[in-house]
Write a protein that holds these residues in place. Structure first.
Motif, PDB file in Angstrom:
ATOM      1  N   SER A   1      11.081   0.991  -1.341  1.00 38.66           N
ATOM      2  CA  SER A   1      11.930  -0.066  -0.751  1.00 38.66           C
ATOM      3  C   SER A   1      11.540   0.283   1.433  1.00 38.66           C
ATOM      4  CB  SER A   1      12.802  -0.265  -0.022  1.00 38.66           C
ATOM      5  OG  SER A   1      13.669   1.550   0.216  1.00 38.66           O
ATOM      6  N   GLU A   2      10.392   1.181   1.397  1.00 39.23           N
ATOM      7  CA  GLU A   2      10.079   1.420   2.900  1.00 39.23           C
ATOM      8  C   GLU A   2       8.479   1.234   3.106  1.00 39.23           C
ATOM      9  OE1 GLU A   2      10.849   5.491   2.768  1.00 39.23           O
ATOM     10  OE2 GLU A   2      12.976   5.534   3.265  1.00 39.23           O
ATOM     11  N   HIS A   3       7.700   1.198   3.719  1.00 41.76           N
ATOM     12  CA  HIS A   3       6.738   1.306   4.371  1.00 41.76           C
ATOM     13  C   HIS A   3       6.304   2.163   4.606  1.00 41.76           C
ATOM     14  CE1 HIS A   3       6.528  -3.568   3.989  1.00 41.76           C
ATOM     15  NE2 HIS A   3       7.596  -3.547   5.065  1.00 41.76           N
ATOM     16  N   PRO A   4       4.821   2.216   4.189  1.00 41.81           N
ATOM     17  CA  PRO A   4       4.480   4.175   4.918  1.00 41.81           C
ATOM     18  C   PRO A   4       3.964   3.837   6.246  1.00 41.81           C
ATOM     19  CG  PRO A   4       2.567   2.494   3.487  1.00 41.81           C
ATOM     20  CD  PRO A   4       3.968   1.735   3.094  1.00 41.81           C
ATOM     21  N   ARG A   5       4.429   4.706   6.757  1.00 38.88           N
ATOM     22  CA  ARG A   5       4.128   5.587   8.835  1.00 38.88           C
ATOM     23  C   ARG A   5       2.761   5.088   8.783  1.00 38.88           C
ATOM     24  NH1 ARG A   5       7.150  10.057  10.024  1.00 38.88           N
ATOM     25  NH2 ARG A   5       6.649  10.930   7.997  1.00 38.88           N
ATOM     26  N   VAL A   6       1.775   4.494   9.494  1.00 33.55           N
ATOM     27  CA  VAL A   6       0.325   4.359   9.390  1.00 33.55           C
ATOM     28  C   VAL A   6       0.008   4.383  10.860  1.00 33.55           C
ATOM     29  CG1 VAL A   6      -1.383   3.180   8.504  1.00 33.55           C
ATOM     30  CG2 VAL A   6       0.674   2.761   7.459  1.00 33.55           C
ATOM     31  N   THR A   7      -1.130   5.491  10.685  1.00 34.13           N
ATOM     32  CA  THR A   7      -1.907   5.281  12.679  1.00 34.13           C
ATOM     33  C   THR A   7      -3.495   5.526  12.290  1.00 34.13           C
ATOM     34  OG1 THR A   7      -0.026   7.432  13.028  1.00 34.13           O
ATOM     35  CG2 THR A   7      -2.065   7.056  14.119  1.00 34.13           C
ATOM     36  N   HIS A   8      -3.898   4.884  13.092  1.00 31.29           N
ATOM     37  CA  HIS A   8      -5.242   4.023  12.589  1.00 31.29           C
ATOM     38  C   HIS A   8      -6.017   5.193  13.869  1.00 31.29           C
ATOM     39  CE1 HIS A   8      -6.142   1.002  10.281  1.00 31.29           C
ATOM     40  NE2 HIS A   8      -5.104   0.578  10.445  1.00 31.29           N
ATOM     41  N   PHE A   9      -6.510   5.535  13.036  1.00 28.98           N
ATOM     42  CA  PHE A   9      -6.631   7.454  14.188  1.00 28.98           C
ATOM     43  C   PHE A   9      -8.275   7.323  14.336  1.00 28.98           C
ATOM     44  CE2 PHE A   9      -8.596  11.786  14.846  1.00 28.98           C
ATOM     45  CZ  PHE A   9      -7.319  12.197  15.552  1.00 28.98           C
ATOM     46  N   ASN A  10      -8.807   7.324  16.416  1.00 34.84           N
ATOM     47  CA  ASN A  10     -10.041   6.985  16.439  1.00 34.84           C
ATOM     48  C   ASN A  10     -10.531   5.399  16.269  1.00 34.84           C
ATOM     49  OD1 ASN A  10     -12.800   7.420  17.981  1.00 34.84           O
ATOM     50  ND2 ASN A  10     -13.418   7.323  15.831  1.00 34.84           N
ATOM     51  N   ASP A  11     -11.752   5.102  16.672  1.00 34.43           N
ATOM     52  CA  ASP A  11     -11.804   3.338  16.135  1.00 34.43           C
ATOM     53  C   ASP A  11     -13.430   3.078  16.817  1.00 34.43           C
ATOM     54  OD1 ASP A  11     -11.681   0.843  15.612  1.00 34.43           O
ATOM     55  OD2 ASP A  11     -10.126  -0.209  16.928  1.00 34.43           O
ATOM     56  N   CYS A  12     -13.778   2.296  15.972  1.00 36.31           N
ATOM     57  CA  CYS A  12     -14.963   1.782  16.800  1.00 36.31           C
ATOM     58  C   CYS A  12     -15.288   0.576  16.806  1.00 36.31           C
ATOM     59  CB  CYS A  12     -16.241   2.399  15.296  1.00 36.31           C
ATOM     60  SG  CYS A  12     -16.507   4.062  15.145  1.00 36.31           S
ATOM     61  N   ALA A  13     -15.579  -0.143  17.731  1.00 37.17           N
ATOM     62  CA  ALA A  13     -15.453  -1.618  18.008  1.00 37.17           C
ATOM     63  C   ALA A  13     -14.934  -2.457  17.931  1.00 37.17           C
ATOM     64  CB  ALA A  13     -16.909  -1.756  17.037  1.00 37.17           C
TER      65      ALA A  13
ATOM     66  N   GLY B   1       5.048  -8.642  10.536  1.00 32.17           N
ATOM     67  CA  GLY B   1       5.387  -8.016  10.480  1.00 32.17           C
ATOM     68  C   GLY B   1       5.362  -6.893  10.535  1.00 32.17           C
ATOM     69  N   LEU B   2       4.178  -6.104  10.333  1.00 32.04           N
ATOM     70  CA  LEU B   2       4.004  -4.728  10.259  1.00 32.04           C
ATOM     71  C   LEU B   2       3.872  -4.140  11.354  1.00 32.04           C
ATOM     72  CD1 LEU B   2       2.306  -4.812   6.877  1.00 32.04           C
ATOM     73  CD2 LEU B   2       4.655  -4.235   7.359  1.00 32.04           C
ATOM     74  N   THR B   3       4.335  -2.498  11.287  1.00 29.94           N
ATOM     75  CA  THR B   3       3.844  -1.858  12.647  1.00 29.94           C
ATOM     76  C   THR B   3       3.578  -0.002  12.728  1.00 29.94           C
ATOM     77  OG1 THR B   3       6.442  -2.869  13.740  1.00 29.94           O
ATOM     78  CG2 THR B   3       5.153  -0.227  14.997  1.00 29.94           C
ATOM     79  N   TRP B   4       2.128  -0.976  12.481  1.00 30.65           N
ATOM     80  CA  TRP B   4       0.932   0.039  11.815  1.00 30.65           C
ATOM     81  C   TRP B   4       0.267   0.505  13.670  1.00 30.65           C
ATOM     82  CZ3 TRP B   4      -2.629  -2.872   8.985  1.00 30.65           C
ATOM     83  CH2 TRP B   4      -2.854  -2.846   7.444  1.00 30.65           C
ATOM     84  N   LYS B   5       0.812   2.304  14.290  1.00 32.14           N
ATOM     85  CA  LYS B   5       0.494   3.030  15.273  1.00 32.14           C
ATOM     86  C   LYS B   5      -1.327   3.062  15.591  1.00 32.14           C
ATOM     87  CE  LYS B   5       3.031   6.175  14.487  1.00 32.14           C
ATOM     88  NZ  LYS B   5       3.724   7.542  14.321  1.00 32.14           N
ATOM     89  N   TYR B   6      -1.555   3.342  17.130  1.00 35.23           N
ATOM     90  CA  TYR B   6      -2.899   3.036  17.117  1.00 35.23           C
ATOM     91  C   TYR B   6      -2.696   4.042  17.454  1.00 35.23           C
ATOM     92  CZ  TYR B   6      -7.323   1.758  19.147  1.00 35.23           C
ATOM     93  OH  TYR B   6      -8.056   1.249  19.448  1.00 35.23           O
ATOM     94  N   VAL B   7      -4.556   5.257  17.804  1.00 33.82           N
ATOM     95  CA  VAL B   7      -5.064   6.147  18.741  1.00 33.82           C
ATOM     96  C   VAL B   7      -5.753   5.675  18.865  1.00 33.82           C
ATOM     97  CG1 VAL B   7      -5.172   8.554  19.151  1.00 33.82           C
ATOM     98  CG2 VAL B   7      -3.310   8.102  18.100  1.00 33.82           C
ATOM     99  N   GLY B   8      -6.388   5.552  20.029  1.00 33.44           N
ATOM    100  CA  GLY B   8      -8.316   5.234  20.293  1.00 33.44           C
ATOM    101  C   GLY B   8      -8.790   6.037  20.462  1.00 33.44           C
ATOM    102  N   PRO B   9     -10.310   5.737  20.377  1.00 38.21           N
ATOM    103  CA  PRO B   9     -10.826   7.165  20.764  1.00 38.21           C
ATOM    104  C   PRO B   9     -10.475   7.400  21.806  1.00 38.21           C
ATOM    105  CG  PRO B   9     -12.316   5.091  20.962  1.00 38.21           C
ATOM    106  CD  PRO B   9     -10.903   4.462  20.112  1.00 38.21           C
ATOM    107  N   GLU B  10     -10.549   6.677  23.385  1.00 40.21           N
ATOM    108  CA  GLU B  10     -10.376   7.625  24.469  1.00 40.21           C
ATOM    109  C   GLU B  10      -9.047   8.726  24.569  1.00 40.21           C
ATOM    110  OE1 GLU B  10      -7.748   5.147  23.793  1.00 40.21           O
ATOM    111  OE2 GLU B  10      -9.655   4.850  23.447  1.00 40.21           O
TER     112      GLU B  10
END
Length: 334
Positions: A5-17, A31-40
């Motif tokens: 019943s749970e959504h996995p906790r997701v982080t996008h790590f780094n990025d390109c373009a 309606g989903l909360t994915w976290k984001y850690v950009g390249p900087e």
């Protein structure tokens, strides 16, 4: 472990373009909360050097640990980012790998970096690649690798305002000036356009890449590299956008298509998946002729091409959210 019943906790790590950022934005609309850690926030500007530099690098290292502690799955962008999360002091987490071009196009093939890239690919729960010209390499390295076209967030794009409607026309080169972009052909186009266009027409390009001085000599007005928002604003003022000469469309070309300027690609053809991009292709001379035609009525040319509708159909993240959520859940529950 994630329950049914749970959504996995997701982080996008780094990025390109800004692909990761666009996917996170698409998830938010669903309606989903994915976290984001950009390249900087992933690496210091000078990279990790250790020793006397360690105090300044410690915040990055602690951030990597926090990503693992607060994520069930990490979506890693660019293969060389994977080892940053594979330190003995960082909890092990499953990860999805997004190859972005140079990592699979060049580094995977180079003897000195092949093993590093292949290990990152082998350890991933799933692998995605955005460029059709890397399909053979990506699926050789990982037979189940999936093509996810470059993702663009059309919701953040500014309104198009062709400069010719208020002054002189502007032709913008949207890629940096280096070999990976087909710089020699770019320079040939710049020379030919400068000779063909009226003197009041502006040729603009970024002051970026080893070929930038030669572009200036060819008559291109170079502007400093800038934030993404300011670059999009630069595109929004152009009448025509000249693409890179590598045979593929990258994020800047797709953003230009979605904003409005006709995109001219100075190669005979570009890779497609059976649904070719609505751009103008050709030799240097043909591109010059096409540019002159477009400048007679930039808005009519844009409407005829229909670039924005094509980008919204193929290159936005919304249609990938449900699939990624399934992939993340499978990874987190193994």
């Amino acid at each position: 472990m994630v329950s049914g019943s749970e959504h996995p906790r997701v982080t996008h790590f780094n990025d390109c373009a800004f692909v990761g950022r666009a996917l996170v934005g698409a998830a938010a609309r669903a309606g989903l909360t994915w976290k984001y850690v950009g390249p900087e926030a992933v690496r210091p500007a000078a990279g990790f050097r250790g020793g006397s530099h360690l105090p300044g690098e410690l915040p990055y290292i602690l951030r990597h640990e926090r990503v693992a502690l607060t994520s069930d799955v990490v979506h890693v962008h660019y293969a060389t980012s994977v080892p940053l999360l594979q330190k003995p002091y960082i909890p092990k987490r499953p990860y999805v790998l997004h190859l972005h071009g140079t990592d699979i196009r060049r580094q995977w093939k180079a003897p000195e970096t092949h093993d590093l890239i292949q290990r990152a690919i082998d350890g991933a729960s799933a692998v995605y690649y955005p460029n059709l010209d890397t399909a053979e390499a990506a699926t050789t390295a990982r037979p189940d690798a999936v093509h996810m076209p470059i993702i663009v967030d059309t919701g953040i794009l500014p309104a198009w305002r062709p400069s010719s409607e208020s002054g002189s026309p502007t032709v913008l080169f949207v890629s940096r000036w280096d070999d990976s972009k087909g710089v020699e052909n770019q320079l040939a186009v710049a020379h030919a356009l400068r000779a063909a266009l009226p003197q009041d027409a502006r040729l603009l390009g970024l002051d970026w890449g080893p070929g930038a001085p030669a572009a200036a000599e060819a008559g291109v007005e170079l502007v400093p590299r800038r934030s993404h928002d300011r670059f999009l604003d630069l595109i929004a003022g152009a009448d025509v956008a000249v693409a890179q000469s590598s045979g593929v469309l990258a994020t800047s070309e797709l953003e230009a298509m979605a904003i409005g300027p006709a995109v001219l690609v100075p190669v005979p053809s570009i890779a497609d998946d059976g649904d070719p991009a609505p751009v103008l292709t050709g030799t240097v001379d043909e591109v010059v002729e096409q540019t002159m035609d477009v400048l007679r009525d930039p808005r009519a040319a844009s409407v005829a091409l229909g670039g924005r509708a094509w980008v919204e159909k193929k290159h936005t993240g919304d249609r990938w959210v449900a699939e990624l959520e399934r992939v993340y859940r499978a990874a987190a529950t193994r």
